[in-house]
Design an enzyme around this catalytic site. Sequence first.
Site, PDB file in Angstrom:
ATOM      1  N   ARG A  67      21.208  -8.956   7.292  1.00  0.00           N
ATOM      2  CA  ARG A  67      20.182  -9.978   7.075  1.00  0.00           C
ATOM      3  C   ARG A  67      20.718 -11.398   7.296  1.00  0.00           C
ATOM      4  O   ARG A  67      20.109 -12.199   8.005  1.00  0.00           O
ATOM      5  CB  ARG A  67      19.660  -9.855   5.649  1.00  0.00           C
ATOM      6  N   CYS A 109      -5.758  -2.561   8.134  1.00  0.00           N
ATOM      7  CA  CYS A 109      -6.805  -2.103   7.221  1.00  0.00           C
ATOM      8  C   CYS A 109      -6.233  -1.670   5.881  1.00  0.00           C
ATOM      9  O   CYS A 109      -6.185  -0.470   5.565  1.00  0.00           O
ATOM     10  CB  CYS A 109      -7.583  -0.972   7.876  1.00  0.00           C
TER      11      CYS A 109
END
Length: 439
Positions: free
Chosen positions: A295, A363
């Site tokens: 990261r 959705c």
Amino acid sequence: MSVNQYIKPWTTEVKDGHLVIGGCDVVELVKKYGSPLYVIDEKTLRTVCKEYIEAFTEYPNVSILYASKALATSAIFKIVTQEGLGLDVVSGGEIYTAYKAGIDMSKLMFNGNNKQDWELESALDVGVGRISVDNFHDIELLGKITEQNNKTADILLRITPGIDCHTHEYIQTGHLDSKFGFDLTQVDDAVKLIKTTYPKINIKGLHAHIGSQIFDTAGYVDEAKILVKELARINKEYGLTLSELNLGGGLGVKYVETDTPPDIKHVANTVIKTLLAEFKEHNLSDIELYIEPGRSVISTSGVTLYTAGASKQVPHGTKYISVDGGMADNPRPAMYQAEYTCDVANKMDITEKETVTIAGRYCESGDILIKEISLPPIVSGDILCIYNTGAYNYSMASNYNRVQKIGMVLVNNSQSDIIVYRETLEDLISHDNIPDRLK
Ligand code: LLP
């Protein structure tokens, strides 16, 4: 300050009210390459690689392995290895990507808690430098493969040091009840099994990883102490000369103003100081050190550009701005309640602000990229830039809702180049098959 302490890429500037990264107006990038779009700033990435190398220069025998799970693409592998890093890989796919990109395979370390036969075979075939063995099944599988293929394997034993670092529970790995690594009470059996049964496995040292998005350097100090003590104990008890230590990755980055990740140099100094004192105490010398940051190497270099579409003002409630991407290109907010920072790239000079929630297009009600952020009033067509998306966004992306994965562009010195092509509709169906009986 080091790169991981910045929210935005180093080259970020504002010109004529537009956000510019790597010398490229990001609004123009969207016009040229479409939206949404991942953008990686090469200068930021190269700078952080150099920072890592520089931070560890006082420790002569160190390899910095980029944890490629954070973002594994051929061009990224090229850049980080050109800067002198090796790679931590966790799958046959990451090994293959590195191999095809022409990376020196001896600089790879293969990790993982359930490596498959074919992955171990290909790691040995292409000459992956080290394998971190995670559990008894891993030992038996690797032992069998080394015998069958008449090959030797240089390994580290991954151990669980029992450190509870303060991060999201899904990204903690070094605590005792973890699926990764040998518990300290199992290490002896692991060493004995290898020594008595698998002569082609060479134990070179120990490996641990305590977690991810870590801000507190104390965890690394504890980890270093436990690993050195264990290494010394194994050497003494079994008459071995293990001489390698891998402390894993995990250093945090600054996603939002309240995040306070430590400086890379500070972490390096603390780790080196601890190690040298522990080596002295345990009479060890010439220990080769590995670290595996993911990261903190790639996150700050990356941003994601989105185009605003629908908006909805809930009466007396939230104002939602929906963008053309979301949880399929960045699942982190939905998975870890991760927070991000954002700008409206074409309205950088506008001082008027309103509080909005940035919603994804997928959705699911949980597909919210940023909850309640103060931004200039947004209308359909505005370009939003979410910062610090270089790590664990593309690498965890999906085709949820049958949406094409988005492309990635590398910017530097006002130049932009595609490093990952946007998927097409054809790509989406390219692996489908309709059995004859359904035709
Ligand atoms: N080494 C090992 C053995 C690891 O398991 C990891 C990360 C690293 C190194 C690199 O850690 P980093 O420096 O990137 O923190 N998907 C999650 C992060 C999962 C990290 C898994 N292991 C997220 O998006 O936050």
